[in-house]
Design a protein around this motif. Structure first.
Motif, PDB file in Angstrom:
ATOM      1  N   THR A   1     -10.726 -17.721   9.066  1.00 29.39           N
ATOM      2  CA  THR A   1     -11.583 -18.797   8.563  1.00 29.39           C
ATOM      3  C   THR A   1     -13.054 -18.433   8.717  1.00 29.39           C
ATOM      4  O   THR A   1     -13.862 -18.644   7.805  1.00 29.39           O
ATOM      5  CB  THR A   1     -11.292 -20.110   9.307  1.00 29.39           C
ATOM      6  OG1 THR A   1      -9.919 -20.472   9.101  1.00 29.39           O
ATOM      7  CG2 THR A   1     -12.188 -21.237   8.801  1.00 29.39           C
ATOM      8  N   ALA A   2     -13.415 -17.886   9.870  1.00 33.93           N
ATOM      9  CA  ALA A   2     -14.800 -17.474  10.088  1.00 33.93           C
ATOM     10  C   ALA A   2     -15.197 -16.388   9.088  1.00 33.93           C
ATOM     11  O   ALA A   2     -16.306 -16.421   8.543  1.00 33.93           O
ATOM     12  CB  ALA A   2     -14.984 -16.971  11.514  1.00 33.93           C
TER      13      ALA A   2
ATOM     14  N   ARG B   1      -6.696 -19.223  19.807  1.00 30.68           N
ATOM     15  CA  ARG B   1      -7.990 -19.625  19.258  1.00 30.68           C
ATOM     16  C   ARG B   1      -9.115 -18.928  20.023  1.00 30.68           C
ATOM     17  O   ARG B   1      -9.373 -19.240  21.174  1.00 30.68           O
ATOM     18  CB  ARG B   1      -8.175 -21.142  19.368  1.00 30.68           C
ATOM     19  CG  ARG B   1      -7.266 -21.959  18.450  1.00 30.68           C
ATOM     20  CD  ARG B   1      -7.512 -23.443  18.674  1.00 30.68           C
ATOM     21  NE  ARG B   1      -6.790 -24.279  17.752  1.00 30.68           N
ATOM     22  CZ  ARG B   1      -7.278 -24.734  16.591  1.00 30.68           C
ATOM     23  NH1 ARG B   1      -8.497 -24.372  16.228  1.00 30.68           N
ATOM     24  NH2 ARG B   1      -6.571 -25.521  15.823  1.00 30.68           N
TER      25      ARG B   1
ATOM     26  N   ILE C   1     -12.414 -21.218  16.445  1.00 29.90           N
ATOM     27  CA  ILE C   1     -12.233 -20.999  15.006  1.00 29.90           C
ATOM     28  C   ILE C   1     -11.599 -19.632  14.804  1.00 29.90           C
ATOM     29  O   ILE C   1     -12.054 -18.637  15.355  1.00 29.90           O
ATOM     30  CB  ILE C   1     -13.585 -21.115  14.262  1.00 29.90           C
ATOM     31  CG1 ILE C   1     -13.373 -20.954  12.746  1.00 29.90           C
ATOM     32  CG2 ILE C   1     -14.620 -20.126  14.787  1.00 29.90           C
ATOM     33  CD1 ILE C   1     -14.592 -21.315  11.925  1.00 29.90           C
TER      34      ILE C   1
ATOM     35  N   SER D   1     -19.586 -18.064  17.789  1.00 33.54           N
ATOM     36  CA  SER D   1     -18.499 -19.025  17.673  1.00 33.54           C
ATOM     37  C   SER D   1     -19.028 -20.406  17.299  1.00 33.54           C
ATOM     38  O   SER D   1     -18.484 -21.081  16.421  1.00 33.54           O
ATOM     39  CB  SER D   1     -17.722 -19.097  18.993  1.00 33.54           C
ATOM     40  OG  SER D   1     -16.623 -19.985  18.874  1.00 33.54           O
TER      41      SER D   1
ATOM     42  N   GLY E   1     -18.226 -22.257  13.819  1.00 31.60           N
ATOM     43  CA  GLY E   1     -17.580 -23.544  14.005  1.00 31.60           C
ATOM     44  C   GLY E   1     -18.373 -24.665  13.363  1.00 31.60           C
ATOM     45  O   GLY E   1     -17.821 -25.549  12.706  1.00 31.60           O
TER      46      GLY E   1
ATOM     47  N   TYR F   1     -10.449 -30.007  11.458  1.00 30.67           N
ATOM     48  CA  TYR F   1     -10.906 -28.812  12.163  1.00 30.67           C
ATOM     49  C   TYR F   1      -9.792 -28.250  13.040  1.00 30.67           C
ATOM     50  O   TYR F   1      -9.631 -27.034  13.155  1.00 30.67           O
ATOM     51  CB  TYR F   1     -12.117 -29.141  13.023  1.00 30.67           C
ATOM     52  CG  TYR F   1     -12.755 -27.933  13.682  1.00 30.67           C
ATOM     53  CD1 TYR F   1     -13.854 -27.317  13.100  1.00 30.67           C
ATOM     54  CD2 TYR F   1     -12.255 -27.397  14.869  1.00 30.67           C
ATOM     55  CE1 TYR F   1     -14.440 -26.196  13.684  1.00 30.67           C
ATOM     56  CE2 TYR F   1     -12.831 -26.278  15.450  1.00 30.67           C
ATOM     57  CZ  TYR F   1     -13.926 -25.687  14.861  1.00 30.67           C
ATOM     58  OH  TYR F   1     -14.491 -24.576  15.445  1.00 30.67           O
TER      59      TYR F   1
ATOM     60  N   TYR G   1     -18.036 -24.552   9.617  1.00 33.07           N
ATOM     61  CA  TYR G   1     -16.740 -25.079   9.192  1.00 33.07           C
ATOM     62  C   TYR G   1     -16.726 -26.604   9.248  1.00 33.07           C
ATOM     63  O   TYR G   1     -16.215 -27.271   8.335  1.00 33.07           O
ATOM     64  CB  TYR G   1     -15.638 -24.488  10.070  1.00 33.07           C
ATOM     65  CG  TYR G   1     -14.229 -24.784   9.606  1.00 33.07           C
ATOM     66  CD1 TYR G   1     -13.911 -24.829   8.258  1.00 33.07           C
ATOM     67  CD2 TYR G   1     -13.211 -24.998  10.528  1.00 33.07           C
ATOM     68  CE1 TYR G   1     -12.614 -25.087   7.829  1.00 33.07           C
ATOM     69  CE2 TYR G   1     -11.913 -25.249  10.111  1.00 33.07           C
ATOM     70  CZ  TYR G   1     -11.613 -25.300   8.765  1.00 33.07           C
ATOM     71  OH  TYR G   1     -10.339 -25.559   8.345  1.00 33.07           O
TER      72      TYR G   1
END
Length: 432
Positions: A338-339, A328, A334, A365, A369, A393, A372
């Protein structure tokens, strides 16, 4: 449903894949994501793990199909907008409603009986049909037959039809083209079509630089920077290398940060990260809280998420290490895919995201994050509890199980208690 696609080659013919590579926007997007022409091309996946087409890919498929099979008689924006409404561009969507026992499938949400009719009765046989329904999940076949149905609707009963008629008839059938039940769909279509065009213009803008992203990398690496040995022999990594001057100015203007940095004799333009005994850079809780405050205030002020929530998540997933822990990357842990989905599909572009290294910038980040977390808090269109989105998450929204992940929640609550302004009662935590 046994069908599953991991690569473009799993669901398209070689000539169709070559045609995709020949679309400049697609090849640029794929190269930026680390794909190579002589290797398998990954299909993008959303946070639920579902394969989907990016808007660039969707437009390319529509353009290729229409130019090749319909002599450009159909508006590709119509195809793209309908696919957005019907499936959110997810390849493997299958839905049933209470009125029909037969499901609709794929990008354009076709029924198998309609596909059979288009093939056998109207002669749309450019792609080979199969006995089972699975061939309809393939993007070129699905869009081809969806476009064929649109062409039929455009001249329904030998009368040239309007865009509104076609779209509403696509949703409810020709008999519902002027019925109130399809009016909302038409209005949504207009909104999506306009949004699709504006988003496309954003995608056409060149990135800040031409550095391609690594091939589907999900691991962190040290912040590329000027580093030098400090007096005690450890290696210093500097905040100023990855963070923008504006973000650094905001940090210096934060009273608690300024107090902490003055105490450690930091110099503007050359602020050191703290390091543990293994020489790994990390953020103090004061620094972490300031980063969360700044990101939320500058970019996500309309969300309900509090900075302390983000800090507590960072405590659990990264222990505040600037480069993250294990696979990670970054303080929010994240992953890059996904980012990049948030960046490319949902329009979160306040920070550049060209390589996984960009996630080692604490501000980037934190930004992705936080985005998300905001998305998870309204997962599948309904407001979610903190216990759900915090666990989602960490383990993914499809894997949330209160019994299996309760320890994650307890770790989060413990971390949350370490931030001074959080108000807690003996019954619950107020975090939203």
């Amino acid at each position: 449903m046994a069908v599953s696609f991991s690569y473009w080659g799993d669901c398209v013919e070689p000539q169709d894949l070559e045609a995709m590579w020949n679309v400049s926007n697609v090849s640029a997007e794929w190269l930026k994501a680390g794909e190579a022409r002589n290797q398998k091309v990954h299909i993008s996946r959303d946070p639920d793990g579902q394969p989907y087409l990016t808007q660039t890919e969707m437009r390319a498929v529509a353009d290729i199909v229409i130019e090749r099979h319909f002599q450009s008689e159909i508006d590709p924006d119509m195809i793209c907008a309908i696919a957005e409404l019907e499936s959110d561009r997810q390849l493997l969507v299958m839905r049933s409603d209470h009125k029909s026992k037969e499901p609709t499938v794929g990008l354009m949400q076709l029924q198998s009986k309609n596909a059979d009719w288009l093939i056998s009765e109207l002669g749309y046989r450019s792609y080979a049909a199969e006995e089972n329904i699975e061939f309809l999940f393939k993007p070129f076949i699905n869009v081809y037959l969806g476009a064929a149905y649109i062409k039929w609707l455009s001249n329904f009963e030998d009368k040239k039809r309007s865009e509104e008629f076609i779209v509403r008839a696509y949703k409810g059938g020709p008999k519902k083209a002027i019925h109130k039940s399809t009016l909302r769909y038409w209005k949504s279509y207009l909104s999506v079509k306009e949004s699709f065009s504006s988003r496309k213009s954003i995608d056409d803008c060149p990135p800040p630089n031409d550095t391609p992203a690594p091939a589907h990398s999900h691991t962190g690496s040290p912040i590329p920077s000027s580093s030098e040995n400090s007096r005690d022999g450890s290696v210093d990594t500097y905040w100023d290398t990855g963070a923008s001057p504006e973000d650094m100015e905001a940090m210096w203007n934060h009273p608690e940060v300024r107090k902490e940095w003055n105490k450690t004799k930091e110099i503007q333009g050359k602020v050191r990260f703290s390091h543990d005994e293994k020489k790994r850079p990390y953020l103090s809780r004061v620094e972490l809280k300031a980063v969360a405050d700044i990101v939320l205030y500058k970019y996500l002020i309309t969300t309900k998420i509090k900075s302390a929530v983000l800090c507590a998540i960072a405590e659990v997933v990264s222990m505040r290490f600037a480069h993250g822990v294990g696979p990670r990357p970054g303080i929010m842990g994240i992953d890059y895919s996904t980012a990049y989905w948030l960046y490319l599909e949902l329009g979160y572009r306040a920070y550049k995201l060209e390589t996984v290294d960009d996630l080692n910038n604490p501000f980037a980040s934190m930004y992705f994050g936080a985005a998300y977390v905001a998305w998870l808090s309204e997962y599948e269109g309904r407001e979610r509890t903190p216990e759900f989105f915090v666990q989602a998450y960490i383990v993914g929204p499809k894997n949330v199980n209160p019994q299996d992940t309760s320890t994650l929640w307890l770790k989060f609550v413990e971390a949350l208690s370490k931030y001074e302004e959080i108000k807690r009662s003996s019954e619950s935590c107020t975090i939203m």
